[in-house]
Write a protein that holds these residues in place. Structure first.
Motif, PDB file in Angstrom:
ATOM      1  N   GLY A  79      -4.743  -3.582   9.137  1.00 56.21           N
ATOM      2  CA  GLY A  79      -3.388  -4.111   9.251  1.00 56.21           C
ATOM      3  C   GLY A  79      -2.398  -3.530   8.262  1.00 56.21           C
ATOM      4  N   GLN A  80      -2.875  -2.687   7.339  1.00 64.11           N
ATOM      5  CA  GLN A  80      -1.944  -2.125   6.351  1.00 64.11           C
ATOM      6  C   GLN A  80      -0.951  -1.173   7.001  1.00 64.11           C
ATOM      7  N   TRP A  81      -1.457  -0.309   7.891  1.00 66.99           N
ATOM      8  CA  TRP A  81      -0.538   0.627   8.546  1.00 66.99           C
ATOM      9  C   TRP A  81       0.423  -0.140   9.451  1.00 66.99           C
ATOM     10  N   LEU A 138      -4.568   4.092  -6.951  1.00 71.25           N
ATOM     11  CA  LEU A 138      -4.854   2.711  -6.561  1.00 71.25           C
ATOM     12  C   LEU A 138      -3.862   2.438  -5.433  1.00 71.25           C
ATOM     13  N   CYS A 139      -4.314   2.749  -4.203  1.00 73.48           N
ATOM     14  CA  CYS A 139      -3.357   2.905  -3.101  1.00 73.48           C
ATOM     15  C   CYS A 139      -2.939   1.586  -2.467  1.00 73.48           C
ATOM     16  N   GLY A 140      -3.513   0.467  -2.905  1.00 75.13           N
ATOM     17  CA  GLY A 140      -3.041  -0.802  -2.367  1.00 75.13           C
ATOM     18  C   GLY A 140      -3.671  -1.972  -3.093  1.00 75.13           C
ATOM     19  N   GLY A 164     -11.411  -1.780   6.098  1.00 74.20           N
ATOM     20  CA  GLY A 164     -11.052  -1.439   7.478  1.00 74.20           C
ATOM     21  C   GLY A 164     -10.293  -0.128   7.573  1.00 74.20           C
ATOM     22  N   GLY A 165      -9.511   0.182   6.536  1.00 68.46           N
ATOM     23  CA  GLY A 165      -8.728   1.413   6.541  1.00 68.46           C
ATOM     24  C   GLY A 165      -9.579   2.666   6.411  1.00 68.46           C
ATOM     25  N   LEU A 166     -10.857   2.513   6.116  1.00 68.17           N
ATOM     26  CA  LEU A 166     -11.729   3.684   5.990  1.00 68.17           C
ATOM     27  C   LEU A 166     -12.656   3.834   7.197  1.00 68.17           C
ATOM     28  N   PRO A 197      -9.812  -3.345  -0.579  1.00 67.98           N
ATOM     29  CA  PRO A 197     -11.197  -2.885  -0.426  1.00 67.98           C
ATOM     30  C   PRO A 197     -11.308  -1.356  -0.352  1.00 67.98           C
ATOM     31  N   GLU A 198     -10.320  -0.674   0.227  1.00 68.87           N
ATOM     32  CA  GLU A 198     -10.397   0.791   0.348  1.00 68.87           C
ATOM     33  C   GLU A 198     -10.417   1.453  -1.030  1.00 68.87           C
ATOM     34  N   PRO A 199      -9.414   1.219  -1.877  1.00 65.09           N
ATOM     35  CA  PRO A 199      -9.450   1.886  -3.189  1.00 65.09           C
ATOM     36  C   PRO A 199     -10.545   1.397  -4.131  1.00 65.09           C
ATOM     37  N   SER A 201       0.847  -1.194   0.000  1.00 66.22           N
ATOM     38  CA  SER A 201       0.000   0.000   0.000  1.00 66.22           C
ATOM     39  C   SER A 201       0.886   1.250   0.000  1.00 66.22           C
ATOM     40  N   HIS A 202       0.209   2.413   0.052  1.00 68.04           N
ATOM     41  CA  HIS A 202       0.942   3.685   0.115  1.00 68.04           C
ATOM     42  C   HIS A 202       1.535   3.943   1.497  1.00 68.04           C
ATOM     43  N   LYS A 203       1.156   3.195   2.510  1.00 71.30           N
ATOM     44  CA  LYS A 203       1.515   3.519   3.890  1.00 71.30           C
ATOM     45  C   LYS A 203       3.028   3.588   4.156  1.00 71.30           C
ATOM     46  N   PRO A 204       3.860   2.759   3.494  1.00 70.00           N
ATOM     47  CA  PRO A 204       5.300   2.893   3.766  1.00 70.00           C
ATOM     48  C   PRO A 204       5.867   4.278   3.401  1.00 70.00           C
ATOM     49  N   THR A 243     -11.012   8.037   0.964  1.00 74.30           N
ATOM     50  CA  THR A 243     -10.558   8.715   2.175  1.00 74.30           C
ATOM     51  C   THR A 243     -10.981   7.961   3.425  1.00 74.30           C
ATOM     52  N   GLY A 244      -9.983   7.577   4.224  1.00 73.21           N
ATOM     53  CA  GLY A 244     -10.208   7.062   5.563  1.00 73.21           C
ATOM     54  C   GLY A 244      -9.861   8.209   6.497  1.00 73.21           C
ATOM     55  N   GLY A 245      -8.564   8.431   6.695  1.00 73.51           N
ATOM     56  CA  GLY A 245      -8.082   9.623   7.394  1.00 73.51           C
ATOM     57  C   GLY A 245      -7.592  10.671   6.412  1.00 73.51           C
ATOM     58  N   GLY A 246      -7.456  10.276   5.144  1.00 75.16           N
ATOM     59  CA  GLY A 246      -7.150  11.232   4.086  1.00 75.16           C
ATOM     60  C   GLY A 246      -5.739  11.221   3.535  1.00 75.16           C
ATOM     61  N   SER A 247      -4.904  10.240   3.929  1.00 74.40           N
ATOM     62  CA  SER A 247      -3.491  10.365   3.547  1.00 74.40           C
ATOM     63  C   SER A 247      -3.201  10.019   2.089  1.00 74.40           C
ATOM     64  N   ASN A 248      -3.815   8.967   1.556  1.00 69.93           N
ATOM     65  CA  ASN A 248      -3.498   8.673   0.147  1.00 69.93           C
ATOM     66  C   ASN A 248      -4.139   9.728  -0.747  1.00 69.93           C
ATOM     67  N   PHE A 249      -5.311  10.195  -0.344  1.00 73.00           N
ATOM     68  CA  PHE A 249      -6.020  11.213  -1.129  1.00 73.00           C
ATOM     69  C   PHE A 249      -5.243  12.538  -1.120  1.00 73.00           C
ATOM     70  N   GLY A 274      -0.756   6.653  11.259  1.00 72.32           N
ATOM     71  CA  GLY A 274      -0.611   6.343   9.834  1.00 72.32           C
ATOM     72  C   GLY A 274      -1.410   7.212   8.898  1.00 72.32           C
ATOM     73  N   SER A 275      -2.167   8.172   9.446  1.00 70.91           N
ATOM     74  CA  SER A 275      -2.995   9.022   8.588  1.00 70.91           C
ATOM     75  C   SER A 275      -3.333  10.297   9.357  1.00 70.91           C
ATOM     76  N   VAL A 276      -4.266  11.058   8.887  1.00 67.29           N
ATOM     77  CA  VAL A 276      -4.913  12.188   9.585  1.00 67.29           C
ATOM     78  C   VAL A 276      -4.026  13.435   9.784  1.00 67.29           C
TER      79      VAL A 276
END
Ligand SMILES: *Cc1c(COP(=O)(O)O)cnc(C)c1O
Length: 481
Positions: free
Chosen positions: A167-169, A441-443, A365-367, A412-414, A139-142, A292-298, A257-259
């Motif tokens: 679990g991605q973060w 396509l963040c993950g 789950g990430g959203l 599932p998020e993207p 994912s984009h999290k790293p 957008t979950g917390g908004g970081s990939n967006f 991991g976000s926000v």
């Protein structure tokens, strides 16, 4: 290839002849589908959008005094370098060489033109996606886990704590901590801990310790368990647990991991690369959509494009896509609220459903977070971006269509972003507009296949979110801020 032959690819599970397969898969496309940058073209700076906004976002407040928090308030939780980035007015922040070195393992990431999806939809729109699933954690999290681990290690911190939903973060931070020699303790939302054993195993493979949340290891967790012994947890509860442990240990810090502003800052490498890749493609986006979950990939994808928009160099519509079961932009309020359930974090001015809100267990789950990045919330209030909410069945249908045309199984998020892409592309089909659509396509979803299994077997359900549930959650907002 004609649109009609392409349509068969998705509508049917049944190809009626070998020649139709040949018509779809074997005929050369003679079109570029992938735009790649050289390693030397990787951006060396993150972009801080705050420098270009007409006004800065409202500051976080101390929950007791309601005064803006200072660096000293945050020092027990974050290293000085990240606190400085959180409030920095600088337009650009240099990426440390040690971070660039790790980014090189998977960056620059590819930008794809979704030719087969376009043909399948029969749309005149041109669809592009920036693929972040090529990272080690998928994912984009790293992109932010690596600099967060680096700055902590550079300041002598020996252990990090964090929460994780799907679990991605957690797996991204576990990877980053392994590289920089840090211990990591993760509180994983109980529902995911039970449903997603592979993410837990991935974290453990990287050397992290994983606890289900709520746990009996913290007073925040024990308080929830006392009231709800069968609690399936939430990100808000897991954050309380991880913050409590970091705050009580002088050698440990907490990582989110976000926000927060510094997290979105680190993710802007996505958009900076995409801008260079659009130059290669000779194209300009008209519509940018992202989940957008917390908004970081967006934020990471869109902020560099927002800079171009504010400077008058392009004019894309920028649209956030959130789950209908956790709609902080479209049904929450813009107010000061806690980032966690127990009320231990500073108050953040954000679009929120209330820190007591526990979303239904959708697969993305990430959203499932009650709030939205304060920076993105502010940008939304400024009218610079728009937002829509989508039910998960529409999203999984889009994810399947994407997998069967582009080959990549989206997380599932993207799938929320893909659903919005498809919606926009089908609108173009009706109007005949040749819009250029971009998404992150963040993950990838290879560790989320049970969710696809639920969809394929017809067991996936949509959750209606009754207005009373929203009102009840909002009643718990902190007073007076
Ligand atoms: C964590 C995650 C999200 C949600 O978080 P954002 O900060 O909104 O990006 C979305 N997609 C994937 C793949 C994730 O891992």
């Amino acid at each position: 290839m004609t649109p009609s032959s392409a349509t068969r690819l998705s509508d049917s599970v049944t190809f009626n002849s070998v020649s139709s397969i040949a018509a779809i898969g074997v005929q050369p496309m003679n079109h570029q589908v992938k735009y790649v940058l050289q390693e030397s073209e990787m951006p060396r700076q993150w972009y801080n959008v705050i420098a270009d906004l007409p006004s800065p976002p409202p500051p976080p407040l101390h929950p007791g005094t309601h005064e803006p928090v200072g660096p000293d308030d945050l020092a027990p939780l974050f290293p000085a370098a990240l606190i400085a980035q959180e409030v920095s007015p600088d337009r650009h922040i240099a990426i440390p060489d040690e971070v660039v070195d790790v980014y090189r393992l998977w960056r620059p990431t590819p930008l794809f033109r979704a030719r087969r999806l376009e043909q399948d939809l029969g749309t005149p729109a041109r669809i592009y996606y920036k693929y972040e699933g090529v990272s080690p954690a998928g994912s984009h999290k790293p992109n932010t886990a690596v600099p967060q681990a680096y700055y902590n290690a550079a300041e002598g911190v020996t252990k990090l704590t964090t929460e994780t939903g799907a679990g991605q973060w957690g797996s991204a931070l576990a990877f980053a901590c392994a590289l920089f020699g840090l211990d990591l303790e993760v509180w994983m939302v109980r529902a995911s801990y039970d449903q997603k054993p592979y993410r837990k195993l991935l974290m453990e493979t990287y050397g992290a310790t994983v606890h289900p949340s709520p746990s009996d290891l913290t007073s925040a967790g024990r308080a929830v368990l006392a009231e709800h012994p069968d609690s399936t947890g939430s990100l808000g509860i897991a954050i309380s647990e991880a913050v409590e442990v970091a705050a009580g240990d002088p050698d440990a810090r907490y990582a989110l991991g976000s926000v927060l502003n510094h997290v979105l800052l680190h993710q802007t490498i996505i958009g900076e690369e995409a801008i260079k890749q659009f130059a290669l493609a000779g194209d300009t986006p008209d519509v940018i959509v992202g989940c957008t979950g917390g908004g970081s990939n967006f934020g990471g994808l869109t902020f560099p494009f927002l800079r171009e928009k504010l400077a008058g160099r392009m004019n894309p519509v920028i649209r956030a896509v959130e789950p209908a079961a956790c709609p902080s932009f479209t049904r929450g309020v813009y107010a000061y609220d806690f980032g966690d359930t127990a009320g231990m974090t500073p108050l953040l001015k954000m679009h929120t459903l209330g820190h007591e809100f526990i979303p239904d267990p959708i697969h993305a789950g990430g959203l499932r977070y009650h709030g939205m990045s304060p920076l993105l919330s502010h940008i939304y209030e400024l009218g610079l971006i728009e937002a829509v909410a989508k039910p998960q069945s529409e999203c999984f249908a889009a994810g399947i269509r994407f997998a069967r045309t582009e080959g990549i199984v989206p997380a599932p998020e993207p799938t929320h972003a893909v659903a919005a892409c498809i919606e926009e592309a089908l609108r173009c089909k009706e109007t005949g507009e040749e819009k250029v659509i971009l998404t992150a396509l963040c993950g990838h979803g290879l560790l989320d296949l049970p969710a696809y299994g639920d969809y394929l077997s017809g067991e996936l359900k949509d959750y209606e979110l009754p207005e009373q549930a929203v009102e009840a959650a909002l009643a718990g907002l902190p007073a007076g801020a």
